[in-house]
Enzyme design. Sequence first.
Site, mmCIF file in Angstrom:
data_model
loop_
_atom_site.group_PDB
_atom_site.id
_atom_site.type_symbol
_atom_site.label_atom_id
_atom_site.label_comp_id
_atom_site.label_asym_id
_atom_site.label_seq_id
_atom_site.Cartn_x
_atom_site.Cartn_y
_atom_site.Cartn_z
ATOM 1 N N HIS A 180 0.818 -1.218 0.000
ATOM 2 C CA HIS A 180 0.000 0.000 0.000
ATOM 3 C C HIS A 180 0.856 1.276 0.000
ATOM 4 O O HIS A 180 0.381 2.343 -0.362
ATOM 5 C CB HIS A 180 -1.037 -0.004 1.129
ATOM 6 C CG HIS A 180 -0.494 0.323 2.485
ATOM 7 N ND1 HIS A 180 0.122 -0.592 3.285
ATOM 8 C CD2 HIS A 180 -0.485 1.478 3.187
ATOM 9 C CE1 HIS A 180 0.496 -0.019 4.410
ATOM 10 N NE2 HIS A 180 0.130 1.247 4.386
ATOM 11 N N GLU A 218 6.158 4.735 13.730
ATOM 12 C CA GLU A 218 4.757 4.651 14.154
ATOM 13 C C GLU A 218 4.664 4.876 15.653
ATOM 14 O O GLU A 218 5.571 4.486 16.397
ATOM 15 C CB GLU A 218 4.204 3.262 13.845
ATOM 16 C CG GLU A 218 4.162 2.925 12.383
ATOM 17 C CD GLU A 218 3.453 1.605 12.158
ATOM 18 O OE1 GLU A 218 2.220 1.603 12.051
ATOM 19 O OE2 GLU A 218 4.139 0.573 12.115
ATOM 20 N N ASP A 237 7.570 -7.151 8.315
ATOM 21 C CA ASP A 237 6.332 -6.368 8.230
ATOM 22 C C ASP A 237 6.532 -5.059 7.457
ATOM 23 O O ASP A 237 5.642 -4.615 6.748
ATOM 24 C CB ASP A 237 5.860 -6.055 9.663
ATOM 25 C CG ASP A 237 4.456 -5.472 9.714
ATOM 26 O OD1 ASP A 237 3.594 -5.958 8.953
ATOM 27 O OD2 ASP A 237 4.210 -4.538 10.504
ATOM 28 N N HIS A 242 7.679 -2.270 2.369
ATOM 29 C CA HIS A 242 7.493 -0.821 2.266
ATOM 30 C C HIS A 242 8.820 -0.052 2.175
ATOM 31 O O HIS A 242 8.999 0.793 1.303
ATOM 32 C CB HIS A 242 6.706 -0.271 3.464
ATOM 33 C CG HIS A 242 5.407 -0.974 3.714
ATOM 34 N ND1 HIS A 242 4.609 -1.432 2.701
ATOM 35 C CD2 HIS A 242 4.758 -1.289 4.863
ATOM 36 C CE1 HIS A 242 3.531 -2.002 3.215
ATOM 37 N NE2 HIS A 242 3.599 -1.932 4.534
HETATM 38 C C1 BG6 Z 1 1.277 -2.388 7.362
HETATM 39 C C2 BG6 Z 1 1.889 -3.094 8.550
HETATM 40 O O1 BG6 Z 1 1.719 -2.985 6.170
HETATM 41 O O2 BG6 Z 1 1.653 -1.013 7.380
HETATM 42 C C3 BG6 Z 1 1.455 -2.430 9.839
HETATM 43 O O3 BG6 Z 1 1.488 -4.461 8.544
HETATM 44 C C4 BG6 Z 1 1.757 -0.954 9.809
HETATM 45 O O4 BG6 Z 1 2.100 -3.037 10.950
HETATM 46 C C5 BG6 Z 1 1.205 -0.307 8.527
HETATM 47 O O5 BG6 Z 1 1.148 -0.358 10.941
HETATM 48 C C6 BG6 Z 1 1.685 1.126 8.400
HETATM 49 O O6 BG6 Z 1 1.033 1.735 7.333
HETATM 50 P P1 BG6 Z 1 0.779 3.322 7.303
HETATM 51 O O7 BG6 Z 1 0.162 3.552 5.971
HETATM 52 O O8 BG6 Z 1 -0.131 3.621 8.451
HETATM 53 O O9 BG6 Z 1 2.118 3.969 7.468
#
Ligand code: BG6
Length: 491
Positions: A180, A218, A237, A242
């Site tokens: 994502h 986070e 993760d 990402h």
């Molecule tokens: C997800 C992880 O892919 O991305 C989560 O599994 C994480 O652990 C999340 O919290 C973070 O996404 P974003 O868009 O909130 O930075």
Amino acid sequence: MHVIQEEATLFNFVLFGATGDLAMRKIIPALFSAHLDGKLHQDGRIICVSNQQLSQDAYLDWAQTQAGAHVSEGIAGENAKKWQSFLARIAYVVLDANNAADYTLLGQQLNTEAVTVFYLATSPKLFEPICNHLAASSISLDNARVVLEKPLGHDLQSSRAINDAVARVFAEDQIYRIDHYLGKESVQNLLALRFANSLFEPLWRRESIEHVQLTIAEQLGVEGRGEFYDGTGALRDMVQNHLLQLLCMVAMEPPTSLDANAIRDEKVRVLRALKPFSRDDLESHAVRGQYAAGAVRSQPVVGYHQEAGIPTQSKTESFIALHAEINNWRWAGVPFFLRTGKRLAERTAEIVITFRPIPHAIMPMPSGIPTSNRLVIRLQPEESIQLHCFAKEPGDGMAIQPVALDLAFDQAFKQKRADAYERLLLDVIRGNLSLFVRRDEQEAAWRWVEPLLNHWQSTSAAPKSYLAGSWGPSASSAMMSRAGAHWPEDR
Ligand code: BG6
């Protein structure tokens, strides 16, 4: 009335795992936003599939309370009617993933004239049986796409096994591996910054850049996903997917076009050029941490071991910092520092490019602050690009002070920013693979992280402890100092 864009594609959107957390938090809200924005074909249908014995009405009620709470635009007031017209698109189908007969019932719900998207928001264990049953059923897969959610395996071998199983049923150009982060507007803007401007390209290389930092921090903890998270950890993760995708966006060569394979070819070259961790690097270039009880936004929070679903002896990392390098002509010797963690001081995602200092200072540069130009690309919570420069302070003399050239996107563009999932789901329906991960990219990323996973598994050492609400273990700052750099908060 919303105007349906001409190119809207007629679709069946089959959501496996439709009662799950991801469906409720992300997928249904994203589909609703697309509906609200008039981006879905008016006859497009959403078939929600799960093994839970619920009636159609009970499912819609569940979606209203669970997914409704995550719709940023809200589902009440002036959106209430739209929410009802959105619900009218949904059919709920009870399906046991291992029962062939249930796929016949599913097939009856599909419009054979439409593109069919199978979104597997389930445990990866079910990917193979679902694909096999789809192949054996009477459902036509010619005009179909399958979306795979991460985690796709827990190492190279298991991800290969999943990919092989899916590949026996779907061709690679029908497979949409979702990350994502690639759907975030700000990440695509990075492509625009690099490849729609001539300004940066001459500087975008080892001769001008001292180092690059990529942070996804986070404040959240494991959020009721303790059991899942403990079997995963921050490296799998966040880094394998990402952070490495962000690194590719920064480091890739200019692709010849925006064509999906042109972009993905360049990304995979970066991943393959990542310098493998030597035995020494496994200790000196990687820091893993685990949070202890502390306070986040002045609220006390428990430590990792006290979270529900976490074994008290767990050695799973909730923080990781890495010193990576890319072995190619553009980047050789330039450190790329990557870090991510839960329960950190702030929620932020940013990329900091630090340029080499001026070769000879003829003016008194300010003391106690960095005197290199920095390009700071902030992805969240707000999106901005700042170029940190130096200018003369008004008045007598020649006092030099830092100033930032600042581009704040919410002021420059007033349009609504689409959520990452909305963008990506629309791309699946439209058949645009550019923002999805190709199999070779995914496997190259696993290949690079695997020595770390193996090393941690074989050592009795535990992750370094850090206070919830801090910036991670002090070893992360020490790793930076050894390379002559520091994280922004350590300056
Ligand atoms: C997800 C992880 O892919 O991305 C989560 O599994 C994480 O652990 C999340 O919290 C973070 O996404 P974003 O868009 O909130 O930075």
